[in-house]
Design an enzyme around this catalytic site. Structure first.
Site, PDB file in Angstrom:
ATOM      1  N   HIS A   1     -12.123   9.096  -6.169  1.00 17.38           N
ATOM      2  CA  HIS A   1     -11.798  10.333  -6.715  1.00 17.38           C
ATOM      3  C   HIS A   1     -12.033   9.515  -8.215  1.00 17.38           C
ATOM      4  CE1 HIS A   1      -8.420   7.682  -7.505  1.00 17.38           C
ATOM      5  NE2 HIS A   1      -8.192   8.251  -9.150  1.00 17.38           N
TER       6      HIS A   1
ATOM      7  N   HIS B   1     -11.588   9.378 -11.570  1.00 15.19           N
ATOM      8  CA  HIS B   1     -10.958   8.819 -12.341  1.00 15.19           C
ATOM      9  C   HIS B   1     -11.778   7.652 -12.651  1.00 15.19           C
ATOM     10  CE1 HIS B   1      -7.048  11.150 -12.165  1.00 15.19           C
ATOM     11  NE2 HIS B   1      -8.062  11.712 -12.799  1.00 15.19           N
TER      12      HIS B   1
ATOM     13  N   ASP C   1     -10.730   4.658 -13.963  1.00 11.69           N
ATOM     14  CA  ASP C   1     -10.087   3.255 -13.556  1.00 11.69           C
ATOM     15  C   ASP C   1     -10.545   2.824 -11.946  1.00 11.69           C
ATOM     16  OD1 ASP C   1      -8.183   5.841 -13.251  1.00 11.69           O
ATOM     17  OD2 ASP C   1      -6.947   3.583 -12.282  1.00 11.69           O
ATOM     18  N   HIS C   2     -10.743   3.906 -11.534  1.00  5.51           N
ATOM     19  CA  HIS C   2     -11.738   3.895 -10.053  1.00  5.51           C
ATOM     20  C   HIS C   2     -13.495   3.809  -9.988  1.00  5.51           C
ATOM     21  CE1 HIS C   2      -7.943   4.445  -8.405  1.00  5.51           C
ATOM     22  NE2 HIS C   2      -7.539   4.689  -9.893  1.00  5.51           N
TER      23      HIS C   2
ATOM     24  N   HIS D   1      -3.360  15.356  -6.492  1.00  8.56           N
ATOM     25  CA  HIS D   1      -3.619  14.025  -7.727  1.00  8.56           C
ATOM     26  C   HIS D   1      -4.783  14.226  -8.648  1.00  8.56           C
ATOM     27  CE1 HIS D   1      -3.495  10.068 -10.369  1.00  8.56           C
ATOM     28  NE2 HIS D   1      -5.276   9.885  -9.839  1.00  8.56           N
TER      29      HIS D   1
ATOM     30  N   ASP E   1      -5.553   7.015  -5.114  1.00  6.55           N
ATOM     31  CA  ASP E   1      -4.236   6.908  -5.963  1.00  6.55           C
ATOM     32  C   ASP E   1      -3.350   8.494  -5.579  1.00  6.55           C
ATOM     33  OD1 ASP E   1      -5.066   5.427  -7.730  1.00  6.55           O
ATOM     34  OD2 ASP E   1      -5.816   6.661  -9.133  1.00  6.55           O
TER      35      ASP E   1
ATOM     36  N   HIS F   1      -2.420   0.777  -6.528  1.00  3.76           N
ATOM     37  CA  HIS F   1      -2.019   0.407  -7.614  1.00  3.76           C
ATOM     38  C   HIS F   1      -0.664   0.025  -7.738  1.00  3.76           C
ATOM     39  CE1 HIS F   1      -4.531   2.773 -11.353  1.00  3.76           C
ATOM     40  NE2 HIS F   1      -4.468   3.946 -10.494  1.00  3.76           N
TER      41      HIS F   1
HETATM   42 FE    FE Z   1      -6.083   4.738 -10.785  1.00  6.93          FE
HETATM   43 ZN    ZN Z   2      -6.132   8.572 -10.737  1.00  3.14          ZN
END
Ligand code: FE
Ligand code: ZN
Length: 257
Positions: A56, A58, A60-61, A114, A131, A169
């Site tokens: 996805h 985001h 942090d990915h 998410h 996530d 995570h």
């Molecule tokens: Fe994340």
């Molecule tokens: Zn995420």
């Protein structure tokens, strides 16, 4: 069994490396939010990155995607329904990804909740779920509805119980504290909490999990269970019509926990 390596990033992300079946020095990189720890690890271990798999959009990915592409010239796979910078292959449910160099093949599951276009990669008795599912928890609903997220988790529940779950995570201990608030007499949660604490004390990841374990400890995968429903109703102060209403209540409860 698929060989994998978690590369820790930021405070609690894991960037999973999936090793090739024929040649374990070749790796696919899942959700590289940061390029630096990946570059450091692959150069220390003399690994050869071969592909990037994104679940996805985001940061942090995907934050490390461009840097890794520049460094290694990798094909980037990602969800069709989201904007992924540098994506070469747009994937949706029904598609499959064949990584010939690695001897790996994954099928794609849509799992909105998410984010709206979130996908998961399933193959080799393994689920890379981004996530969507965490151990003993699930992702926050940033772009989706409780009905969508329940359906996504329900889709995972249809997969074989011994499927290994590669979450992105390390939230397990905090999730288990909430899970035991929802189900104070669930002995599996108690036993898993002790095991997870020992792992974390030793600096080890609690992941991957398995779907079997999640079905026993994860309140978000247990919304059809009487214990979770009655606890959610008690928290809400009224009765809840169906598992989606239970899910919505438990999710809101966790958001404020
Ligand atoms: Fe994340
Ligand atoms: Zn995420």
């Amino acid at each position: 069994m698929l060989r994998t390596t978690p590369v820790p990033a930021f405070s609690d992300n894991y960037i999973w490396l999936i090793h090739g079946i024929g040649d374990p020095r070749k790796v696919a990189i899942v959700d590289p939010g940061d390029a630096e720890p990946v570059i450091k690890y692959v150069s220390n271990q003399e690994l050869e990155p071969a592909a990037i798999l994104v679940t996805h959009h985001h940061w942090d990915h995907v934050g490390g995607v461009q840097h890794l592409v520049n460094e290694f010239g990798l094909p980037v796979y990602g969800p069709a329904a989201e904007d992924i910078l540098g994506r070469d292959f747009a994937l949706r449910e029904g598609d499959s990804v064949t990584l010939d160099e690695l001897g790996l093949e994954f099928s794609i599951l849509d799992c909105p909740g998410h984010t709206a276009g979130h996908i998961a990669y399933y193959g080799h008795q393994s689920l890379f779920c981004g996530d969507t599912l965490f151990s003993a928890g699930c992702g926050r609903l940033f772009e989706g509805t409780p009905a969508q997220m329940s359906e996504s988790l329900g889709k995972f529940a249809q997969l074989p119980g011994d499927t290994r779950v590669f979450c992105t995570h390390e939230y397990t201990l905090a999730n288990l504290r909430f899970a035991s608030a929802v189900e104070p007499s669930n002995l599996d949660i108690e036993a898993y909490s002790a095991r997870a604490r020992t792992l974390r004390d030793q600096g080890q990841p609690t992941l991957p999990s398995t779907l079997d374990l999640e079905e026993r400890v994860n309140p978000f995968m247990r919304c059809d269970q009487e214990s979770v429903r009655s606890s959610a109703e008690h928290h809400a102060g009224h009765s809840l019509a169906d598992p989606v209403a239970v899910f919505a209540t438990v999710r809101a409860w966790k958001d404020a926990f």
